[in-house]
Write a protein that holds these residues in place. Structure first.
Motif, mmCIF file in Angstrom:
data_model
loop_
_atom_site.group_PDB
_atom_site.id
_atom_site.type_symbol
_atom_site.label_atom_id
_atom_site.label_comp_id
_atom_site.label_asym_id
_atom_site.label_seq_id
_atom_site.Cartn_x
_atom_site.Cartn_y
_atom_site.Cartn_z
ATOM 1 N N GLN A 215 0.860 -1.307 -0.049
ATOM 2 C CA GLN A 215 -0.006 0.113 -0.044
ATOM 3 C C GLN A 215 0.750 1.328 0.073
ATOM 4 O OE1 GLN A 215 -2.238 -0.619 3.633
ATOM 5 N NE2 GLN A 215 -3.571 -2.202 2.381
ATOM 6 N N LEU A 216 2.027 1.233 0.857
ATOM 7 C CA LEU A 216 2.786 2.485 0.837
ATOM 8 C C LEU A 216 3.388 2.616 -0.438
ATOM 9 C CD1 LEU A 216 4.221 4.710 2.486
ATOM 10 C CD2 LEU A 216 5.893 2.940 3.134
ATOM 11 N N ARG A 217 3.797 1.508 -1.089
ATOM 12 C CA ARG A 217 4.403 1.653 -2.483
ATOM 13 C C ARG A 217 3.450 2.112 -3.705
ATOM 14 N NH1 ARG A 217 6.059 -3.118 -2.686
ATOM 15 N NH2 ARG A 217 7.969 -2.859 -1.128
ATOM 16 N N TRP A 218 2.227 1.734 -3.596
ATOM 17 C CA TRP A 218 1.158 2.339 -4.476
ATOM 18 C C TRP A 218 1.226 3.847 -4.219
ATOM 19 C CZ3 TRP A 218 0.687 -0.061 -8.384
ATOM 20 C CH2 TRP A 218 0.398 -1.565 -8.427
ATOM 21 N N ALA B 67 10.936 4.904 -15.614
ATOM 22 C CA ALA B 67 11.665 3.668 -15.378
ATOM 23 C C ALA B 67 11.670 3.008 -14.080
ATOM 24 C CB ALA B 67 13.119 3.484 -15.863
ATOM 25 N N ALA B 68 12.079 4.179 -12.970
ATOM 26 C CA ALA B 68 12.054 3.597 -11.494
ATOM 27 C C ALA B 68 10.529 3.359 -11.172
ATOM 28 C CB ALA B 68 12.636 4.758 -10.713
ATOM 29 N N ILE B 69 9.616 4.231 -11.561
ATOM 30 C CA ILE B 69 8.251 3.886 -11.097
ATOM 31 C C ILE B 69 8.048 2.715 -11.860
ATOM 32 C CG2 ILE B 69 5.763 4.815 -11.727
ATOM 33 C CD1 ILE B 69 6.842 7.557 -11.329
ATOM 34 N N VAL C 39 6.223 -0.561 -9.598
ATOM 35 C CA VAL C 39 5.150 -1.397 -9.779
ATOM 36 C C VAL C 39 5.051 -2.763 -10.049
ATOM 37 C CG1 VAL C 39 3.053 -1.597 -11.660
ATOM 38 C CG2 VAL C 39 3.839 0.625 -11.160
ATOM 39 N N ALA C 40 6.404 -3.208 -10.789
ATOM 40 C CA ALA C 40 6.667 -4.546 -10.873
ATOM 41 C C ALA C 40 6.822 -5.271 -9.539
ATOM 42 C CB ALA C 40 7.881 -4.680 -11.596
ATOM 43 N N ILE C 41 7.549 -4.508 -8.406
ATOM 44 C CA ILE C 41 7.890 -5.022 -7.028
ATOM 45 C C ILE C 41 6.575 -5.383 -6.517
ATOM 46 C CG2 ILE C 41 8.693 -4.725 -4.930
ATOM 47 C CD1 ILE C 41 10.966 -2.943 -6.528
ATOM 48 N N ASN C 42 5.502 -4.433 -6.772
ATOM 49 C CA ASN C 42 4.296 -4.655 -6.054
ATOM 50 C C ASN C 42 3.478 -5.979 -6.478
ATOM 51 O OD1 ASN C 42 4.003 -2.645 -4.024
ATOM 52 N ND2 ASN C 42 2.646 -1.261 -4.972
ATOM 53 N N PHE C 43 3.402 -6.178 -7.913
ATOM 54 C CA PHE C 43 2.700 -7.281 -8.316
ATOM 55 C C PHE C 43 3.591 -8.418 -8.162
ATOM 56 C CE2 PHE C 43 1.202 -4.546 -11.914
ATOM 57 C CZ PHE C 43 -0.041 -4.749 -11.371
ATOM 58 N N ASP D 295 13.072 -0.655 -2.337
ATOM 59 C CA ASP D 295 12.497 0.878 -2.476
ATOM 60 C C ASP D 295 13.637 1.768 -2.204
ATOM 61 O OD1 ASP D 295 9.983 -0.082 -2.598
ATOM 62 O OD2 ASP D 295 9.652 -0.501 -0.505
ATOM 63 N N VAL D 296 14.573 1.219 -1.354
ATOM 64 C CA VAL D 296 15.797 2.408 -1.273
ATOM 65 C C VAL D 296 16.544 2.686 -2.539
ATOM 66 C CG1 VAL D 296 18.084 2.658 -0.129
ATOM 67 C CG2 VAL D 296 16.160 1.623 1.158
ATOM 68 N N ALA D 297 16.751 1.427 -3.170
ATOM 69 C CA ALA D 297 17.475 1.602 -4.609
ATOM 70 C C ALA D 297 16.783 2.348 -5.681
ATOM 71 C CB ALA D 297 17.823 0.207 -4.912
ATOM 72 N N ALA D 298 15.476 2.416 -5.483
ATOM 73 C CA ALA D 298 14.447 2.933 -6.509
ATOM 74 C C ALA D 298 14.533 4.583 -6.037
ATOM 75 C CB ALA D 298 13.322 2.492 -6.351
#
Length: 433
Positions: free
Chosen positions: A25-28, A56-58, A62-66, A90-93
């Motif tokens: 949820q935080l990532r969305w 590209a980072a976004i 999204v891919a990490i969330n899926f 998340d830190v790397a993005a």
């Protein structure tokens, strides 16, 4: 017959899955906030941003969330390593996006603090320090040839004012997210601790039951010989000519013999419930016959007509008689008859696939302390040492069978014990009746 209780998720597994859900949820929110920030910066503030690396980072987020949703769909526990990996992504993005949007001069560099706080709450100490090290490494890389922001003329003459505005927005964002999500994370952790405490209590109760079972089994073995001796002696006395002529003595001996036979039946039931004396196959019966036999056993030692049985069960179903269940229901009946010798009401009904048995009396009812401590060992209104085990055993036997019990005080006076039991727990094998 022993029926395993329904499997439930371990408290740690449940907390891990809920914490991973919070990260998703935080990532969305981060994805939505980043898209909104890019749109505002380009459309309203005329700040040129490199869209390709930022989008590209976004896309990666999204891919990490899926991928995280697929992980949750497997239904197994989410480990500390998996939560750590998600936070490291998340830190790397964030470091990648800041590198292409001004580096350390970007006021949103403070968002690294959010990752550190979340890691400290969710992860083990070693993993938390790994997140700290990752954020420090990210900050260090932002000094290495970052892509500068090209500010329009209205901001170029005083970039520090724009930095202060961005810092204020970043502070508000971090404060809101920390209050919203850390509060929920702490609630998850409290729920986990409560579930662990309940599991420990249940394990202690089950250990207590095992020790009681061993004592009961040993006592049953010891009682077998004297009961057999008493039965033989009573039979011999009945045959004595002097006693045979006295009708009153014969009646007393018949009562004594019935009491001894009842004791032997109870002893046999204890041994069977403890897993011994399994030479005989489990006895097939029906739910109505099972309840009727249990009530008749209690009627045999009480005043005639003192137990009122209301049969609202409906269509009968075949079951396998469970000695432990019969014993604990009998204990409740005996307790009710002891406190209310003139009347005990038993009502059997059916609620879908659940059998419902209600046992009522006209006694003083349960005290507030008893209602709160229902089902705990040695919680009794009788004041006897070792009392209060009847309801404790009832709760645990029903729990093993997937059922439950509750107690209340009747509006008309007296106590009410309500037993619910899934019929599938006692169902007879197919093809047998």
């Amino acid at each position: 017959m022993t029926v395993p209780s329904p499997t439930t998720a371990l408290p740690e597994a449940d907390a891990g899955r809920r914490n991973m859900t919070l990260l998703i949820q935080l990532r969305w929110l981060a994805v939505g906030g980043q898209l909104a920030t890019i749109a505002v910066a380009r459309s309203l503030m005329d700040i040129a941003l490199p869209l390709a690396p930022l989008l590209a980072a976004i896309t990666v987020l999204v891919a990490i969330n899926f991928a995280s949703l697929a992980l949750l769909a497997r239904g197994r526990a989410v480990t500390n390593a998996e939560l750590t990996a998600a936070l490291l992504f998340d830190v790397a993005a964030l470091a990648w996006q800041l590198h292409h949007s001004g580096g350390l001069t970007n006021p949103f560099a403070s968002l690294f603090l959010l990752q550190v706080v979340i890691g400290a709450i969710l992860l083990t100490p070693r993993s938390s320090w790994a997140i700290v090290a990752a954020t420090l490494a990210g900050l260090a890389t932002l000094r290495i040839d970052p892509t500068p922001l090209l500010l329009p003329p209205r901001y170029a003459h005083d970039p520090f004012a724009l930095y202060l505005q961005g810092s204020l927005v970043c502070f508000v964002l971090i404060a809101v997210l920390l209050v919203a999500f850390v509060t929920r994370i702490n609630r998850n952790l409290r729920d986990r601790d409560a579930a662990l405490a309940a599991a420990r209590q249940r394990a202690a109760e089950e250990d207590h039951i095992v020790r009681m079972g061993l004592l009961a089994s040993g006592a049953a073995h010891e009682l077998g010989t004297p009961l057999s001796t008493l039965s033989v002696l009573i039979g011999d006395w009945k045959k004595e000519p002097d006693i045979a002529r006295h009708g009153e003595l014969q009646a007393d001996l018949a009562d004594m013999d019935a009491a001894v036979q009842r004791c032997k039946t109870i002893v046999s039931g204890i041994l069977m419930s403890a897993g011994e004396a399994r030479g005989e196959a489990p006895r097939l019966t029906t739910m109505r016959a099972f309840l009727t036999a249990t009530i008749e056993d209690s009627r045999a030692v009480r005043l005639p007509g003192s137990i009122e049985f209301n049969d609202l069960f409906g269509a009968d179903v075949p079951i396998v008689s469970d000695p432990a269940l019969r014993q604990v229901i009998g204990n409740v009946l005996d307790n009710a008859a002891e406190i209310s010798p003139d009347w005990t009401g038993v009502t059997a009904s059916r609620d879908g696939d659940m059998a419902v048995i209600e046992i009522a009396d006209r006694g003083p009812g349960f005290s507030e302390d008893m209602l709160e401590s229902f089902g705990r060992p040695y919680s009794s209104t009788k004041g006897r040492p070792g009392g209060g085990l009847g309801l404790f055993l009832l709760v645990n036997v029903l729990r093993k069978l997937g059922g439950g019990a509750s107690v209340a005080n009747r509006d008309a006076g007296g106590a009410l014990v309500r037993i619910t039991l899934p019929l599938s727990a006692l169902a007879a094998p197919e093809g047998e009746s």
